[in-house]
Design a protein around this motif. Structure first.
Motif, PDB file in Angstrom:
ATOM      1  N   ASP A 136       1.153 -11.683   0.667  1.00 50.39           N
ATOM      2  CA  ASP A 136       0.691 -10.795   1.738  1.00 50.39           C
ATOM      3  C   ASP A 136      -0.233 -11.461   2.755  1.00 50.39           C
ATOM      4  N   PRO A 137      -1.254 -12.222   2.306  1.00 47.48           N
ATOM      5  CA  PRO A 137      -2.132 -12.820   3.322  1.00 47.48           C
ATOM      6  C   PRO A 137      -1.346 -13.687   4.307  1.00 47.48           C
ATOM      7  N   ALA A 138      -0.384 -14.474   3.782  1.00 43.85           N
ATOM      8  CA  ALA A 138       0.394 -15.324   4.683  1.00 43.85           C
ATOM      9  C   ALA A 138       1.351 -14.489   5.526  1.00 43.85           C
ATOM     10  N   ARG A 139       2.000 -13.517   4.905  1.00 41.78           N
ATOM     11  CA  ARG A 139       2.982 -12.709   5.627  1.00 41.78           C
ATOM     12  C   ARG A 139       2.335 -11.924   6.762  1.00 41.78           C
ATOM     13  N   PHE A 140       1.217 -11.288   6.448  1.00 43.57           N
ATOM     14  CA  PHE A 140       0.553 -10.434   7.445  1.00 43.57           C
ATOM     15  C   PHE A 140      -0.540 -11.168   8.217  1.00 43.57           C
ATOM     16  N   SER A 141      -0.845 -12.385   7.792  1.00 47.71           N
ATOM     17  CA  SER A 141      -1.891 -13.190   8.420  1.00 47.71           C
ATOM     18  C   SER A 141      -3.227 -12.452   8.502  1.00 47.71           C
ATOM     19  N   HIS A 142      -3.621 -11.881   7.370  1.00 45.71           N
ATOM     20  CA  HIS A 142      -4.919 -11.222   7.184  1.00 45.71           C
ATOM     21  C   HIS A 142      -5.430 -11.610   5.795  1.00 45.71           C
ATOM     22  N   PRO A 143      -6.745 -11.571   5.578  1.00 47.24           N
ATOM     23  CA  PRO A 143      -7.237 -11.806   4.217  1.00 47.24           C
ATOM     24  C   PRO A 143      -6.755 -10.703   3.272  1.00 47.24           C
ATOM     25  N   MET A 144      -6.571 -11.069   2.006  1.00 49.05           N
ATOM     26  CA  MET A 144      -5.990 -10.147   1.022  1.00 49.05           C
ATOM     27  C   MET A 144      -6.781  -8.848   0.912  1.00 49.05           C
ATOM     28  N   TRP A 145      -8.114  -8.951   0.910  1.00 53.54           N
ATOM     29  CA  TRP A 145      -8.929  -7.737   0.730  1.00 53.54           C
ATOM     30  C   TRP A 145      -8.680  -6.749   1.866  1.00 53.54           C
ATOM     31  N   MET A 146      -8.457  -7.289   3.064  1.00 54.31           N
ATOM     32  CA  MET A 146      -8.241  -6.417   4.230  1.00 54.31           C
ATOM     33  C   MET A 146      -6.884  -5.733   4.147  1.00 54.31           C
ATOM     34  N   VAL A 147      -5.861  -6.507   3.741  1.00 58.75           N
ATOM     35  CA  VAL A 147      -4.518  -5.929   3.566  1.00 58.75           C
ATOM     36  C   VAL A 147      -4.582  -4.786   2.552  1.00 58.75           C
ATOM     37  N   GLU A 148      -5.250  -5.040   1.416  1.00 53.53           N
ATOM     38  CA  GLU A 148      -5.337  -4.027   0.351  1.00 53.53           C
ATOM     39  C   GLU A 148      -6.122  -2.795   0.809  1.00 53.53           C
ATOM     40  N   LYS A 149      -7.213  -3.029   1.521  1.00 56.39           N
ATOM     41  CA  LYS A 149      -8.052  -1.910   1.981  1.00 56.39           C
ATOM     42  C   LYS A 149      -7.285  -1.032   2.978  1.00 56.39           C
ATOM     43  N   LEU A 150      -6.579  -1.674   3.888  1.00 58.84           N
ATOM     44  CA  LEU A 150      -5.789  -0.919   4.871  1.00 58.84           C
ATOM     45  C   LEU A 150      -4.648  -0.167   4.183  1.00 58.84           C
ATOM     46  N   ARG A 151      -4.025  -0.817   3.219  1.00 58.61           N
ATOM     47  CA  ARG A 151      -2.931  -0.174   2.474  1.00 58.61           C
ATOM     48  C   ARG A 151      -3.437   1.076   1.754  1.00 58.61           C
ATOM     49  N   HIS A 152      -4.648   0.968   1.208  1.00 55.96           N
ATOM     50  CA  HIS A 152      -5.247   2.088   0.480  1.00 55.96           C
ATOM     51  C   HIS A 152      -5.709   3.205   1.438  1.00 55.96           C
ATOM     52  N   ASN A 153      -6.380   2.799   2.539  1.00 55.99           N
ATOM     53  CA  ASN A 153      -6.932   3.791   3.476  1.00 55.99           C
ATOM     54  C   ASN A 153      -5.863   4.452   4.351  1.00 55.99           C
ATOM     55  N   TRP A 154      -4.832   3.693   4.683  1.00 55.95           N
ATOM     56  CA  TRP A 154      -3.821   4.175   5.633  1.00 55.95           C
ATOM     57  C   TRP A 154      -2.420   3.938   5.077  1.00 55.95           C
ATOM     58  N   PRO A 155      -2.029   4.653   4.015  1.00 53.22           N
ATOM     59  CA  PRO A 155      -0.738   4.378   3.370  1.00 53.22           C
ATOM     60  C   PRO A 155       0.462   4.495   4.305  1.00 53.22           C
ATOM     61  N   ASP A 156       0.347   5.315   5.358  1.00 53.89           N
ATOM     62  CA  ASP A 156       1.478   5.482   6.287  1.00 53.89           C
ATOM     63  C   ASP A 156       1.401   4.555   7.504  1.00 53.89           C
ATOM     64  N   ASN A 157       0.249   3.962   7.731  1.00 49.37           N
ATOM     65  CA  ASN A 157       0.044   3.220   8.987  1.00 49.37           C
ATOM     66  C   ASN A 157      -0.357   1.762   8.808  1.00 49.37           C
ATOM     67  N   TRP A 158      -0.597   1.330   7.559  1.00 48.87           N
ATOM     68  CA  TRP A 158      -1.243   0.030   7.374  1.00 48.87           C
ATOM     69  C   TRP A 158      -0.463  -1.131   7.989  1.00 48.87           C
ATOM     70  N   GLN A 159       0.873  -1.100   7.882  1.00 47.85           N
ATOM     71  CA  GLN A 159       1.632  -2.229   8.439  1.00 47.85           C
ATOM     72  C   GLN A 159       1.588  -2.247   9.963  1.00 47.85           C
ATOM     73  N   ARG A 160       1.568  -1.048  10.533  1.00 44.29           N
ATOM     74  CA  ARG A 160       1.466  -0.955  12.006  1.00 44.29           C
ATOM     75  C   ARG A 160       0.115  -1.491  12.488  1.00 44.29           C
ATOM     76  N   ILE A 161      -0.951  -1.202  11.702  1.00 49.48           N
ATOM     77  CA  ILE A 161      -2.287  -1.706  12.052  1.00 49.48           C
ATOM     78  C   ILE A 161      -2.292  -3.230  12.004  1.00 49.48           C
ATOM     79  N   LEU A 162      -1.722  -3.800  10.934  1.00 51.46           N
ATOM     80  CA  LEU A 162      -1.685  -5.262  10.790  1.00 51.46           C
ATOM     81  C   LEU A 162      -0.904  -5.903  11.932  1.00 51.46           C
ATOM     82  N   GLU A 163       0.219  -5.282  12.300  1.00 53.97           N
ATOM     83  CA  GLU A 163       1.035  -5.824  13.399  1.00 53.97           C
ATOM     84  C   GLU A 163       0.277  -5.754  14.722  1.00 53.97           C
TER      85      GLU A 163
END
Length: 433
Positions: A136-163
């Protein structure tokens, strides 16, 4: 300043090493830019921002290509290879030029013993192409903790936020309403050959089709417009400003919102702008001067009201609190390298403390607008919920606006790749006795 003998890639590698050491790009990039001729500076900035934006993806690739990590004294060469990989993967630069000039930069950094390694790694990278990121960190180019936090906080929007965070932010202007209407300024931009359109939500906002240097903007030096994201411009629509009010902009630097407040109403009695940072207050004054506006500037910790407050309550307070800045990563990609998950709890404590302090100097019948450029609920609606448990008389105002997600205690804007940053606003009113 004149040119330097050190190649631009070597300077970029040194800047990224400083970011890894905890400095922000806004701290370590300006002195680096001053080492280059004016015409070379935009390219250095693009290298540093681009490599930071894609750091986690590039890091994933580079670590896969190195048999073992470089020794600490040679760490700058690791960053040099990241810069080269950024150019190979994300720029139009010719591959042979990237390879040759990176090897030269390695020598300029006084690391001639590593030129063979650099050459071998980059030739393989060019030959084999980009690998499919494995995690995930490489795929989304974000630190792992941030990917996980966004996934948890925004289950419907997290990938859009990362993009959206990985997209380059558009250039957005706030037209100075004391000088021009938005329509008039759009016409001036069209005359200057600059393609632009009105923002959806901010009444004085204009988004450019592509960024331009500010000296190309009509009447910019004379205060016709300012560069400010659409989400940040919305504060004035929530403050409900009226003639004769005393207004406080707490945590004001660099002054965009202070200026927006003054532009939206010329007949306020007094605008006080405070910031803890002595280094950042001159920027507020520069913005005021360019726009021909006046505010009382104070260097102070807003929360320590006993040290600076004159005892006269404020009708309106804008509290744009220090935060994780997780909503503005596309503008400040180094946040991905600098922010730690452990920062969030201390930030939330500061935010709640500031809210408490500001409430004590708000006039009964007055209004406080709480703002962050964060997308983490811990800093946003949960702070408002915690505060209202302490201050049961605080009235939550639900503004009738067409933007943001209703969080039950404020509105959340998520970053939009094609328009505004991520931002949170809540509006509180203090009842009359």
């Amino acid at each position: 300043m004149g040119s330097t003998s050190q190649p631009m890639r070597a300077i970029a590698a040194e800047v990224l090493l400083a970011v890894e050491g905890g400095q922000s790009l806004s701290q370590c990039l300006p002195p680096a830019l001053n080492r280059l001729a004016l015409n070379e500076r935009p390219a250095l900035q693009a290298l540093c921002y681009g490599t930071s934006r894609w750091f986690h993806r590039l890091e994933g690739e580079l670590s896969g290509r190195l048999k073992k990590p470089l020794r600490k004294p040679d760490r700058v060469v690791h960053h040099l290879m990241l810069v080269a990989l950024f150019q190979l993967r994300f720029s139009q630069q010719a591959s042979y030029a990237v390879l040759n000039e990176t090897v030269e930069a390695c020598r300029a950094l006084d690391k001639p013993h590593l030129t063979g390694l650099v050459n071998g790694v980059l030739r393989a990278a060019e030959r084999e192409g980009a690998p499919e990121p494995a995690d995930d960190p490489a795929r989304f180019s974000h630190p792992m903790w941030m990917v996980e936090k966004l996934r948890h906080n925004w289950p419907d929007n997290w990938q859009r936020i990362l993009e959206a965070n990985n997209a380059q932010a558009p250039m957005t202007l706030r037209v100075n309403a004391l000088r021009f209407s938005r329509e008039q300024y759009l016409a001036l931009l069209a005359e200057a050959g600059i393609e632009a359109s009105p923002t959806r939500f901010a009444p004085h906002g204009i988004q450019l089709a592509s960024p331009v240097p500010v000296d190309r903007l009509p009447w910019f030096a004379d205060g016709a417009a300012s560069v400010q994201d659409e989400a940040a411009q919305l504060c004035t629509t929530l403050l409900d400003l009226a003639p004769g009010q005393r207004v406080l902009d707490a945590c004001a630097a660099p002054g965009g919102k202070t200026c927006a407040i003054l532009e939206s109403r010329a007949d306020l009695s007094d605008v006080v702008a405070i910031d803890e940072s002595a280094a950042r207050l001159p920027r507020v004054q520069e913005n005021l001067d360019r726009l021909d506006l006046t505010a009382s500037l104070l260097q102070a910790d807003a929360a320590a009201t006993e040290q600076w407050w004159d005892g006269t309550p404020f009708d309106r307070i804008l509290l744009d609190v220090p935060c994780s800045a997780s909503g503005v990563i596309r503008r400040h990609p180094d946040i991905k390298l600098l922010r730690r998950e452990s920062d969030i709890v201390p930030l939330a404590a500061i935010q709640l403390g500031l809210l408490d302090a500001m409430w004590s100097i708000l006039k009964p019948g007055g209004r406080l607008v709480y703002a962050t450029c964060s997308v983490f609920p811990q800093e946003n609606h949960r702070i408002i919920q915690r505060f209202r448990k302490q201050q049961e008389n605080a009235i939550l105002v639900e503004p009738a606006v067409p933007w943001g997600l209703d969080m039950g205690a404020g509105r959340q804007l998520l970053p939009d790749a094609n328009s505004h940053d991520g931002f949170f606003y809540a509006v509180l009113e203090k009842p009359e006795p």
